[in-house]
Design a protein around this motif. Structure first.
Motif, PDB file in Angstrom:
ATOM      1  N   VAL A  64     -26.644  -8.563 -11.083  1.00 43.61           N
ATOM      2  CA  VAL A  64     -27.976  -7.996 -10.898  1.00 43.61           C
ATOM      3  C   VAL A  64     -28.647  -7.930 -12.261  1.00 43.61           C
ATOM      4  O   VAL A  64     -28.115  -7.328 -13.197  1.00 43.61           O
ATOM      5  N   PHE A 107     -29.173 -11.486  -8.238  1.00 45.02           N
ATOM      6  CA  PHE A 107     -30.241 -10.643  -7.723  1.00 45.02           C
ATOM      7  C   PHE A 107     -31.080 -10.131  -8.880  1.00 45.02           C
ATOM      8  O   PHE A 107     -30.565  -9.871  -9.965  1.00 45.02           O
ATOM      9  N   LYS A 109     -33.878  -7.147  -9.923  1.00 41.48           N
ATOM     10  CA  LYS A 109     -34.444  -5.854  -9.546  1.00 41.48           C
ATOM     11  C   LYS A 109     -35.462  -5.476 -10.605  1.00 41.48           C
ATOM     12  O   LYS A 109     -35.138  -5.415 -11.785  1.00 41.48           O
ATOM     13  N   ILE A 137     -34.280  -7.492  -5.149  1.00 39.40           N
ATOM     14  CA  ILE A 137     -33.909  -6.146  -4.674  1.00 39.40           C
ATOM     15  C   ILE A 137     -35.132  -5.246  -4.838  1.00 39.40           C
ATOM     16  O   ILE A 137     -35.680  -5.129  -5.933  1.00 39.40           O
ATOM     17  N   GLU A 142     -32.657  -1.016  -1.682  1.00 36.37           N
ATOM     18  CA  GLU A 142     -31.647  -0.235  -2.407  1.00 36.37           C
ATOM     19  C   GLU A 142     -31.386   1.112  -1.727  1.00 36.37           C
ATOM     20  O   GLU A 142     -30.278   1.607  -1.727  1.00 36.37           O
TER      21      GLU A 142
END
Length: 145
Positions: A64, A107, A109, A137, A142
């Motif tokens: 992430v 991913f 975020k 994300i 989340e």
């Protein structure tokens, strides 16, 4: 003596056969053209676990990249799985992480005030590093909504 045929009253009905032919031709044209339309980027979105199941964390498998807001007028910060990173070494670190992996999924975020252009830059760097699929994300994902 001239022959005059008996003509009945004139009927004003539309001839729908040509209209049906045109509709069928248009239907076939649109059916052929539809698969040729370009698609956007494939997005991979992580799904929250069912409420009864324990949440399993696999930090060594999921990568992430967080894009962190540092305030107005400053370049956003970056973290890879919680470790600080810079824009200069992001591509090198991602290349090192993904060079031995068979599943090249990452991913991204981003904080809410981050412009999407910064997130898109991270996605471009990830693709240049060899990442095949990039998921986004959001706060709702989340939270498990």
């Amino acid at each position: 003596m001239a022959y005059k045929p008996q003509a009945g009253p004139q009927m004003a009905t539309p001839n729908v056969i040509p209209m049906a032919d045109i509709m069928l031709v248009l239907l076939i044209i649109f059916m052929v053209i539809t698969p040729l339309t370009p698609k956007g980027l494939d997005a991979l979105v992580p799904q929250p676990p069912p409420p009864n199941q324990k949440q399993v964390n696999t930090p060594d498998r999921t990568i992430v990249v967080q894009v962190i807001d540092r305030g107005a007028g400053q370049t956003p910060g970056l973290k890879i799985n919680g470790e600080d990173a810079t824009w200069d070494n992001l591509q090198g670190r991602l290349t090192d992480i993904f060079k031995t992996r068979a599943e090249k999924v990452m991913f991204v975020k981003g904080d809410n005030p981050i412009p999407f252009a910064d997130v898109a830059t991270v996605i471009d760097i990830a693709h240049a590093s060899g990442v095949d699929k990039v998921g986004l994300i959001t706060a709702k994902i989340e939270a498990g909504e």
